[in-house]
Design a protein around this motif. Structure first.
Motif, PDB file in Angstrom:
ATOM      1  N   LYS A  12    -111.886  81.982 -29.879  1.00 26.37           N
ATOM      2  CA  LYS A  12    -113.299  81.663 -29.649  1.00 26.37           C
ATOM      3  C   LYS A  12    -113.626  80.259 -30.138  1.00 26.37           C
ATOM      4  O   LYS A  12    -114.344  79.511 -29.463  1.00 26.37           O
ATOM      5  CB  LYS A  12    -114.201  82.704 -30.340  1.00 26.37           C
ATOM      6  CG  LYS A  12    -114.168  84.060 -29.653  1.00 26.37           C
ATOM      7  CD  LYS A  12    -115.181  85.021 -30.213  1.00 26.37           C
ATOM      8  CE  LYS A  12    -114.898  85.335 -31.656  1.00 26.37           C
ATOM      9  NZ  LYS A  12    -115.789  86.366 -32.208  1.00 26.37           N
ATOM     10  N   LEU A  15    -111.930  77.612 -27.666  1.00 24.60           N
ATOM     11  CA  LEU A  15    -112.610  77.528 -26.373  1.00 24.60           C
ATOM     12  C   LEU A  15    -114.017  76.934 -26.525  1.00 24.60           C
ATOM     13  O   LEU A  15    -114.452  76.150 -25.677  1.00 24.60           O
ATOM     14  CB  LEU A  15    -112.674  78.893 -25.696  1.00 24.60           C
ATOM     15  CG  LEU A  15    -111.326  79.475 -25.255  1.00 24.60           C
ATOM     16  CD1 LEU A  15    -111.533  80.800 -24.524  1.00 24.60           C
ATOM     17  CD2 LEU A  15    -110.550  78.507 -24.391  1.00 24.60           C
ATOM     18  N   SER A  16    -114.707  77.294 -27.585  1.00 21.15           N
ATOM     19  CA  SER A  16    -116.050  76.738 -27.813  1.00 21.15           C
ATOM     20  C   SER A  16    -115.984  75.229 -28.013  1.00 21.15           C
ATOM     21  O   SER A  16    -116.823  74.485 -27.482  1.00 21.15           O
ATOM     22  CB  SER A  16    -116.705  77.398 -29.035  1.00 21.15           C
ATOM     23  OG  SER A  16    -116.934  78.757 -28.798  1.00 21.15           O
ATOM     24  N   GLU A  19    -115.093  73.546 -24.631  1.00 21.79           N
ATOM     25  CA  GLU A  19    -116.240  73.599 -23.717  1.00 21.79           C
ATOM     26  C   GLU A  19    -117.307  72.611 -24.160  1.00 21.79           C
ATOM     27  O   GLU A  19    -117.917  71.931 -23.330  1.00 21.79           O
ATOM     28  CB  GLU A  19    -116.796  75.023 -23.657  1.00 21.79           C
ATOM     29  CG  GLU A  19    -117.823  75.246 -22.560  1.00 21.79           C
ATOM     30  CD  GLU A  19    -119.221  74.809 -22.920  1.00 21.79           C
ATOM     31  OE1 GLU A  19    -119.978  74.487 -22.008  1.00 21.79           O
ATOM     32  OE2 GLU A  19    -119.560  74.773 -24.125  1.00 21.79           O
ATOM     33  N   SER A  33    -120.440  74.842 -16.926  1.00 22.61           N
ATOM     34  CA  SER A  33    -119.306  75.332 -17.688  1.00 22.61           C
ATOM     35  C   SER A  33    -119.753  76.611 -18.408  1.00 22.61           C
ATOM     36  O   SER A  33    -120.811  76.638 -19.037  1.00 22.61           O
ATOM     37  CB  SER A  33    -118.898  74.256 -18.701  1.00 22.61           C
ATOM     38  OG  SER A  33    -117.781  74.659 -19.429  1.00 22.61           O
ATOM     39  N   LEU A  35    -118.679  80.070 -20.873  1.00 26.07           N
ATOM     40  CA  LEU A  35    -117.767  80.792 -21.755  1.00 26.07           C
ATOM     41  C   LEU A  35    -118.101  82.277 -21.685  1.00 26.07           C
ATOM     42  O   LEU A  35    -119.278  82.649 -21.685  1.00 26.07           O
ATOM     43  CB  LEU A  35    -117.920  80.327 -23.203  1.00 26.07           C
ATOM     44  CG  LEU A  35    -117.419  78.939 -23.543  1.00 26.07           C
ATOM     45  CD1 LEU A  35    -117.763  78.601 -24.994  1.00 26.07           C
ATOM     46  CD2 LEU A  35    -115.921  78.844 -23.329  1.00 26.07           C
ATOM     47  N   PHE A  37    -116.790  85.819 -23.680  1.00 16.77           N
ATOM     48  CA  PHE A  37    -115.929  86.448 -24.676  1.00 16.77           C
ATOM     49  C   PHE A  37    -116.164  87.954 -24.660  1.00 16.77           C
ATOM     50  O   PHE A  37    -117.294  88.399 -24.827  1.00 16.77           O
ATOM     51  CB  PHE A  37    -116.235  85.923 -26.085  1.00 16.77           C
ATOM     52  CG  PHE A  37    -116.061  84.438 -26.252  1.00 16.77           C
ATOM     53  CD1 PHE A  37    -115.161  83.721 -25.493  1.00 16.77           C
ATOM     54  CD2 PHE A  37    -116.801  83.757 -27.207  1.00 16.77           C
ATOM     55  CE1 PHE A  37    -115.002  82.353 -25.661  1.00 16.77           C
ATOM     56  CE2 PHE A  37    -116.647  82.396 -27.396  1.00 16.77           C
ATOM     57  CZ  PHE A  37    -115.748  81.692 -26.618  1.00 16.77           C
ATOM     58  N   TYR A  44    -110.933  86.444 -22.940  1.00 12.95           N
ATOM     59  CA  TYR A  44    -111.700  85.236 -23.258  1.00 12.95           C
ATOM     60  C   TYR A  44    -111.532  84.241 -22.109  1.00 12.95           C
ATOM     61  O   TYR A  44    -110.401  83.891 -21.760  1.00 12.95           O
ATOM     62  CB  TYR A  44    -111.189  84.646 -24.579  1.00 12.95           C
ATOM     63  CG  TYR A  44    -111.195  85.678 -25.675  1.00 12.95           C
ATOM     64  CD1 TYR A  44    -112.306  85.866 -26.480  1.00 12.95           C
ATOM     65  CD2 TYR A  44    -110.103  86.532 -25.850  1.00 12.95           C
ATOM     66  CE1 TYR A  44    -112.336  86.851 -27.441  1.00 12.95           C
ATOM     67  CE2 TYR A  44    -110.125  87.523 -26.820  1.00 12.95           C
ATOM     68  CZ  TYR A  44    -111.243  87.679 -27.607  1.00 12.95           C
ATOM     69  OH  TYR A  44    -111.266  88.668 -28.552  1.00 12.95           O
ATOM     70  N   TRP A  46    -113.008  80.651 -20.067  1.00 10.06           N
ATOM     71  CA  TRP A  46    -113.804  79.434 -19.919  1.00 10.06           C
ATOM     72  C   TRP A  46    -113.700  79.063 -18.445  1.00 10.06           C
ATOM     73  O   TRP A  46    -112.601  78.843 -17.926  1.00 10.06           O
ATOM     74  CB  TRP A  46    -113.249  78.325 -20.805  1.00 10.06           C
ATOM     75  CG  TRP A  46    -113.878  76.976 -20.609  1.00 10.06           C
ATOM     76  CD1 TRP A  46    -115.129  76.686 -20.128  1.00 10.06           C
ATOM     77  CD2 TRP A  46    -113.262  75.721 -20.870  1.00 10.06           C
ATOM     78  NE1 TRP A  46    -115.328  75.338 -20.092  1.00 10.06           N
ATOM     79  CE2 TRP A  46    -114.205  74.713 -20.536  1.00 10.06           C
ATOM     80  CE3 TRP A  46    -112.024  75.343 -21.351  1.00 10.06           C
ATOM     81  CZ2 TRP A  46    -113.924  73.370 -20.680  1.00 10.06           C
ATOM     82  CZ3 TRP A  46    -111.751  73.994 -21.491  1.00 10.06           C
ATOM     83  CH2 TRP A  46    -112.691  73.018 -21.164  1.00 10.06           C
ATOM     84  N   TYR A  63    -108.003  81.245 -19.364  1.00  2.86           N
ATOM     85  CA  TYR A  63    -108.150  82.711 -19.430  1.00  2.86           C
ATOM     86  C   TYR A  63    -107.099  83.232 -20.406  1.00  2.86           C
ATOM     87  O   TYR A  63    -105.898  83.009 -20.209  1.00  2.86           O
ATOM     88  CB  TYR A  63    -107.977  83.342 -18.057  1.00  2.86           C
ATOM     89  CG  TYR A  63    -107.956  84.854 -18.042  1.00  2.86           C
ATOM     90  CD1 TYR A  63    -108.696  85.613 -18.942  1.00  2.86           C
ATOM     91  CD2 TYR A  63    -107.201  85.536 -17.108  1.00  2.86           C
ATOM     92  CE1 TYR A  63    -108.688  86.992 -18.914  1.00  2.86           C
ATOM     93  CE2 TYR A  63    -107.182  86.924 -17.063  1.00  2.86           C
ATOM     94  CZ  TYR A  63    -107.923  87.637 -17.968  1.00  2.86           C
ATOM     95  OH  TYR A  63    -107.892  89.011 -17.939  1.00  2.86           O
TER      96      TYR A  63
END
Length: 114
Positions: A12, A15-16, A19, A33, A35, A37, A44, A46, A63
Protein backbone atom coordinates in the motif's frame (compact mmCIF):
# COMPACT_ATOMS: atom_id res chain seq x y z
CA UNK A 1 0.18 -12.85 10.52
CA UNK A 2 2.86 -10.25 11.25
CA UNK A 3 4.49 -10.97 7.90
CA UNK A 4 1.16 -10.65 6.08
CA UNK A 5 0.42 -7.33 7.77
CA UNK A 6 3.90 -6.09 6.92
CA UNK A 7 3.53 -7.10 3.25
CA UNK A 8 0.11 -5.43 3.01
CA UNK A 9 1.50 -2.18 4.43
CA UNK A 10 4.57 -2.24 2.19
CA UNK A 11 2.46 -2.74 -0.94
CA UNK A 12 0.00 0.00 0.00
CA UNK A 13 2.81 2.44 0.82
CA UNK A 14 4.70 1.73 -2.40
CA UNK A 15 1.64 2.04 -4.63
CA UNK A 16 0.47 5.19 -2.83
CA UNK A 17 3.88 6.82 -3.27
CA UNK A 18 4.11 5.85 -6.96
CA UNK A 19 0.57 7.09 -7.63
CA UNK A 20 1.31 10.35 -5.82
CA UNK A 21 4.42 10.93 -7.92
CA UNK A 22 2.59 10.07 -11.15
CA UNK A 23 -0.30 12.39 -10.32
CA UNK A 24 2.11 15.34 -10.08
CA UNK A 25 3.01 15.06 -13.76
CA UNK A 26 0.93 16.85 -16.39
CA UNK A 27 -2.15 14.91 -17.47
CA UNK A 28 -3.04 16.22 -20.95
CA UNK A 29 -5.56 13.45 -21.63
CA UNK A 30 -7.61 13.83 -18.45
CA UNK A 31 -7.22 10.18 -17.50
CA UNK A 32 -7.51 9.56 -13.75
CA UNK A 33 -5.07 7.48 -11.72
CA UNK A 34 -6.91 5.11 -9.36
CA UNK A 35 -5.74 3.01 -6.41
CA UNK A 36 -7.82 0.05 -5.21
CA UNK A 37 -6.81 -1.92 -2.12
CA UNK A 38 -8.76 -5.04 -1.10
CA UNK A 39 -7.19 -6.43 2.08
CA UNK A 40 -9.90 -9.07 2.47
CA UNK A 41 -8.85 -10.70 -0.81
CA UNK A 42 -5.27 -9.34 -0.71
CA UNK A 43 -5.42 -7.64 -4.09
CA UNK A 44 -3.86 -4.25 -4.81
CA UNK A 45 -4.30 -2.34 -8.06
CA UNK A 46 -3.05 0.93 -9.47
CA UNK A 47 -4.83 1.74 -12.72
CA UNK A 48 -5.70 4.52 -15.15
CA UNK A 49 -9.29 5.21 -16.19
CA UNK A 50 -11.04 7.87 -18.19
CA UNK A 51 -11.83 9.06 -21.68
CA UNK A 52 -9.53 10.49 -24.35
CA UNK A 53 -11.40 11.94 -27.33
CA UNK A 54 -14.10 9.31 -27.94
CA UNK A 55 -12.06 6.39 -26.65
CA UNK A 56 -12.45 4.75 -23.21
CA UNK A 57 -9.11 4.32 -21.43
CA UNK A 58 -8.68 1.52 -18.89
CA UNK A 59 -5.16 0.36 -18.09
CA UNK A 60 -3.59 -1.45 -15.18
CA UNK A 61 -0.21 -0.04 -14.17
CA UNK A 62 0.41 -2.42 -11.24
CA UNK A 63 -1.56 -5.43 -10.01
CA UNK A 64 -0.30 -7.30 -6.94
CA UNK A 65 -1.81 -10.21 -4.98
CA UNK A 66 -0.70 -11.85 -1.76
CA UNK A 67 -1.16 -15.61 -1.95
CA UNK A 68 0.30 -18.34 0.28
CA UNK A 69 2.41 -15.74 2.14
CA UNK A 70 4.06 -14.62 -1.09
CA UNK A 71 3.69 -11.45 -3.12
CA UNK A 72 2.53 -12.17 -6.68
CA UNK A 73 3.27 -9.32 -9.08
CA UNK A 74 0.74 -9.91 -11.82
CA UNK A 75 1.30 -6.67 -13.73
CA UNK A 76 4.04 -4.06 -13.41
CA UNK A 77 4.58 -1.20 -15.84
CA UNK A 78 6.76 0.88 -13.50
CA UNK A 79 10.24 1.86 -14.61
CA UNK A 80 12.15 0.51 -11.59
CA UNK A 81 9.94 -2.49 -10.94
CA UNK A 82 7.90 -3.20 -7.84
CA UNK A 83 10.02 -6.28 -7.05
CA UNK A 84 13.12 -4.07 -6.81
CA UNK A 85 11.32 -1.72 -4.43
CA UNK A 86 10.04 -4.61 -2.28
CA UNK A 87 13.54 -6.09 -2.01
CA UNK A 88 14.97 -2.66 -1.12
CA UNK A 89 12.49 -2.61 1.77
CA UNK A 90 13.59 -6.04 3.01
CA UNK A 91 11.28 -8.55 1.30
CA UNK A 92 13.34 -11.61 0.30
CA UNK A 93 13.29 -12.59 -3.38
CA UNK A 94 12.02 -16.01 -2.25
CA UNK A 95 8.74 -14.33 -1.19
CA UNK A 96 8.21 -12.52 -4.50
CA UNK A 97 6.68 -14.19 -7.58
CA UNK A 98 7.00 -12.46 -10.93
CA UNK A 99 3.59 -13.76 -11.98
CA UNK A 100 3.64 -11.76 -15.21
CA UNK A 101 6.33 -14.19 -16.36
CA UNK A 102 5.31 -17.68 -17.57
CA UNK A 103 5.93 -20.36 -14.90
CA UNK A 104 8.59 -22.08 -17.02
CA UNK A 105 10.61 -18.84 -17.17
CA UNK A 106 10.43 -18.06 -13.45
CA UNK A 107 12.91 -20.82 -12.57
CA UNK A 108 15.65 -18.80 -14.27
CA UNK A 109 15.11 -15.74 -12.06
CA UNK A 110 16.22 -15.09 -8.50
CA UNK A 111 12.55 -14.93 -7.46
CA UNK A 112 10.12 -17.60 -6.28
CA UNK A 113 8.51 -19.86 -8.88
CA UNK A 114 5.15 -19.90 -7.06
Amino acid sequence: MEKLTSYRNLIKNILSEYEKLASQTPNPYGVDSVLAFDEQRDQYIWSQVGWHDDKKITAITVYIRIKNDKIYIEEDWTEEGIATELMRLGVPASDIVLAFQPPEVRQYTEFAIA
